[in-house]
Design a protein around this motif. Structure first.
Motif, PDB file in Angstrom:
ATOM      1  N   ASP A 218       0.828  -1.207   0.000  1.00  0.00           N
ATOM      2  CA  ASP A 218       0.000   0.000   0.000  1.00  0.00           C
ATOM      3  C   ASP A 218       0.863   1.258   0.000  1.00  0.00           C
ATOM      4  O   ASP A 218       0.603   2.198  -0.759  1.00  0.00           O
ATOM      5  CB  ASP A 218      -0.938   0.000   1.201  1.00  0.00           C
TER       6      ASP A 218
ATOM      7  N   ARG B 218       1.115   3.943  -3.143  1.00  0.00           N
ATOM      8  CA  ARG B 218       0.700   5.344  -2.955  1.00  0.00           C
ATOM      9  C   ARG B 218       1.639   6.310  -3.668  1.00  0.00           C
ATOM     10  O   ARG B 218       1.251   7.429  -3.966  1.00  0.00           O
ATOM     11  CB  ARG B 218       0.630   5.682  -1.469  1.00  0.00           C
ATOM     12  N   LYS B 219       2.858   5.874  -3.920  1.00  0.00           N
ATOM     13  CA  LYS B 219       3.802   6.727  -4.662  1.00  0.00           C
ATOM     14  C   LYS B 219       3.415   6.814  -6.138  1.00  0.00           C
ATOM     15  O   LYS B 219       3.761   7.773  -6.817  1.00  0.00           O
ATOM     16  CB  LYS B 219       5.230   6.162  -4.556  1.00  0.00           C
TER      17      LYS B 219
ATOM     18  N   GLY C  65      -3.258   5.344  -6.073  1.00  0.00           N
ATOM     19  CA  GLY C  65      -3.992   5.573  -4.844  1.00  0.00           C
ATOM     20  C   GLY C  65      -3.810   4.535  -3.754  1.00  0.00           C
ATOM     21  O   GLY C  65      -4.461   4.599  -2.735  1.00  0.00           O
ATOM     22  N   GLY C  66      -2.969   3.566  -3.940  1.00  0.00           N
ATOM     23  CA  GLY C  66      -2.780   2.536  -2.924  1.00  0.00           C
ATOM     24  C   GLY C  66      -3.808   1.421  -3.043  1.00  0.00           C
ATOM     25  O   GLY C  66      -4.514   1.299  -4.044  1.00  0.00           O
TER      26      GLY C  66
END
Length: 163
Positions: free
Chosen positions: A29, A33-34, A37-38
């Motif tokens: 996750d 996120r990088k 949106g995870g």
């Protein structure tokens, strides 16, 4: 009692795998996120895996006497006093696990007929309650065997308490 130990070991390994899954979901996750949106529902998954890990490992920890115990006072007792204290704490732990196991099983069964779901992705709540109840019932069974072991133990062997 030899039959029970592999079953409890399997539950503990399942709990350890659950902790590993919680870690993997969290790491994936954070990495995703990088880029996007995870993972949708990370909190739901991690909560489920952490609760499962802790409660599925508890029966094995009780059975192997691998839980935390403080012998600050009991170390000064004579062997019979240590044996008696081990029996008393084992019985109290057994009663507590039976009580919690009963009520958590009741709650898990009531969740089966309920429409309660998790906040983010809608995992049915009975799935959260199942490892909780299984772990507490397993802990009660493990403690019952520990109490039997304590009753069979030679009270002259100091420091062999069940809890």
């Amino acid at each position: 009692m030899k039959i029970l130990d592999p079953v409890l070991r399997y539950l503990a390994l399942t709990g350890a795998a659950s902790f590993a899954l919680a870690a993997c979901v969290t790491v994936v996750d954070v990495v995703l996120r990088k880029f996007s949106g995870g993972i949708l529902g990370t909190v739901d998954y991690v909560q489920l895996f952490i609760v499962s890990g802790a409660f599925l490992a508890m029966p094995y920890a009780f059975r192997m006497n691998a839980h935390v115990s403080i012998d600050l006072v009991s170390a000064f007792f004579p062997p019979f006093g240590q044996w008696l204290l081990g029996l008393a704490t084992g019985l109290l732990t057994l009663a507590f696990c039976c009580l919690l196991g009963f009520y958590s099983t009741r709650s898990a069964l009531s969740m089966l007929s309920s429409s309660d779901i998790s906040m983010n992705i809608g995992i049915p709540m009975w799935i959260y309650w199942l490892p909780f109840a299984l772990g507490l019932v397993g802990s009660a069974i493990a403690m019952a065997f520990n109490v039997v072991d304590q009753l069979r133990a030679d009270w002259t062997e100091a420091g062999k308490g069940t809890a």
